[in-house]
Enzyme design. Sequence first.
Site, mmCIF file in Angstrom:
data_model
loop_
_atom_site.group_PDB
_atom_site.id
_atom_site.type_symbol
_atom_site.label_atom_id
_atom_site.label_comp_id
_atom_site.label_asym_id
_atom_site.label_seq_id
_atom_site.Cartn_x
_atom_site.Cartn_y
_atom_site.Cartn_z
ATOM 1 N N LYS A 294 12.336 -8.699 35.191
ATOM 2 C CA LYS A 294 13.638 -8.473 35.823
ATOM 3 C C LYS A 294 13.444 -7.460 36.943
ATOM 4 C CE LYS A 294 18.358 -7.121 34.382
ATOM 5 N NZ LYS A 294 19.188 -6.651 33.243
ATOM 6 N N SER B 108 23.137 -9.840 32.477
ATOM 7 C CA SER B 108 22.630 -9.708 33.822
ATOM 8 C C SER B 108 21.175 -10.183 33.980
ATOM 9 C CB SER B 108 22.711 -8.249 34.268
ATOM 10 O OG SER B 108 21.883 -7.431 33.452
ATOM 11 N N SER C 236 22.991 -7.773 28.097
ATOM 12 C CA SER C 236 22.274 -8.440 29.193
ATOM 13 C C SER C 236 20.936 -9.063 28.850
ATOM 14 C CB SER C 236 22.067 -7.472 30.343
ATOM 15 O OG SER C 236 23.224 -7.427 31.108
HETATM 16 N N1 GLN Z 1 27.810 -7.808 31.118
HETATM 17 C C1 GLN Z 1 27.894 -6.422 30.827
HETATM 18 C C2 GLN Z 1 28.298 -5.672 32.078
HETATM 19 O O1 GLN Z 1 28.615 -6.293 33.029
HETATM 20 C C3 GLN Z 1 26.590 -5.924 30.288
HETATM 21 C C4 GLN Z 1 25.561 -5.756 31.330
HETATM 22 C C5 GLN Z 1 24.267 -5.261 30.790
HETATM 23 O O2 GLN Z 1 23.994 -5.292 29.599
HETATM 24 N N2 GLN Z 1 23.471 -4.742 31.690
HETATM 25 O O3 GLN Z 1 28.312 -4.501 32.114
#
Ligand code: GLN
Length: 504
Positions: free
Chosen positions: A81, A156, A180
């Site tokens: 990532k 994400s 994420s």
């Molecule tokens: N979808 C969640 C957010 O938008 C979690 C994102 C994550 O775990 N980085 O914050």
Amino acid sequence: MSNALTDYSLCALRDALDRREVLAVDVAQAYLDRVSAHDPVIRAYLTVDAEGALQRASEIDSNRAAGGPLGPLAGVPIALKDIFLTKGLRTTCASRILEHFVPPYDATVVTRLREAGAVILGKLNMDEFAMGSSTENSAFQQTKNPWDTTRTPGGSSGGSSAALAAQLCAGTLGTDTGGSIRQPAALCGVVGLKPTYGRVSRFGVIAFASSLDQVGPMGWTVRDAAALHEVIAGFDPQDSTSSDRPVPTGHSRTPVGGRLDGVRVGVPTEYFPETGLTPDVRLKVTEAIGKLRALGAEIVPVSLPHSPYAVATYYVIATAEASSNLARFDGVRYGHRAKADDLLSLYLRSRGEGFGMEVKRRIMLGTFALSAGYYDAYYGKAGQIQTLIRRDFEQAFERCDVIATPTSPSTAFRLGERTEDPMQMYLADIFTISCNLAGLPGLSLPCGFDADGLPIGLQLLGRAFDESMLFRVGCAFEDSTDHHVRRPPSLQTGGVVTGQEAQS
Ligand code: GLN
């Protein structure tokens, strides 16, 4: 159809390389060719480091031929990532503000992967600064779900989940602040682990919400995730929150066909609501729990009564921390610098031009939550609820050893479907967020498909630092099912080889 080098799971590949049946350089080339063939559609990669990967792979091959010391992942192709700092290799966090940023050092997890002999293929797309659930917040490109390219790969870490499902890497690392790793893993039919908070170093990982962020592995199988976890986990003096608890090892070599006698699996009623859970997800997760029972586990109902407050609590704590963490991107030290005549306009323009809409929204929400006169009402209150959520888990784990839930309330939604409605997007993480607020480990693994052929994820939550239990239950489930070896039909070559076939 015969098997291609890109059909071997991480563990199968590791073993084939060990036995000298394949060369690291051939494996790396096979992956690079597959990326060239399929990534123009999937769009998982932001940066491909073909030269670096081939050079590293040939070093590994020479070392092996010379009988030199080799790490546990020697020659295994990994992609990352784009949130992990990679020395000399562009790291953008999918943001314009870091579009041309080349880090001067490696994140600790990257150092550990390199020392283990992993071959780094490149950097993967994500939501900008890891804020999102669909990878649609990337400033650069839209990653597609390999199972249906009109749908999101989740987020994400959507570049990571898509790259795995399309067999564009053998393993990857993501980060999980509110889901994420687990949610994109579920939506792409792969395995993702969010380790216990403090288990894996965050040094050199671009921060979103520091008290919740965790680095974790994603792979085709539970054993693949365990093999990566073993390499990246463990104490790091560079991260003050990192734990020195011993890291569980050996799970990537778990014998096939384990039983679950004596294991108590808690099923929380709050995670199976009347509405808001699609019928296929409910059915497949319920069937998966039945499978755990058939393997010998005892199923016990548990309650996590403060779950309904998790999303609200998360969006106060995460945005507050993000607003503070992202203050460093000011156009002065690194990243995008706007043309400006004075210091204040330099700050305002650099940030205005560099950050995308969702990141700005989070910075504003977080700054508001922390502002004088509101702090107690929002941040203070959120902290109190976080304590109650933690306590819910402590009480539940008095009655069970692992908790089983759906990972996501639905399968992959259509691209564009939720971009105009942040609340709908935030609800994608309704089942994953509590685990981060409580600092616990969570594993998502494939447990079936819906009527449209889209993957469904089973989430297993464990006690702090008990990743071993998640690996044990995960391996037993996987050995008695075949969801993890299924691949998007249009991209399939010869069928996945996990190395477990011969023994089962
Ligand atoms: N979808 C969640 C957010 O938008 C979690 C994102 C994550 O775990 N980085 O914050």
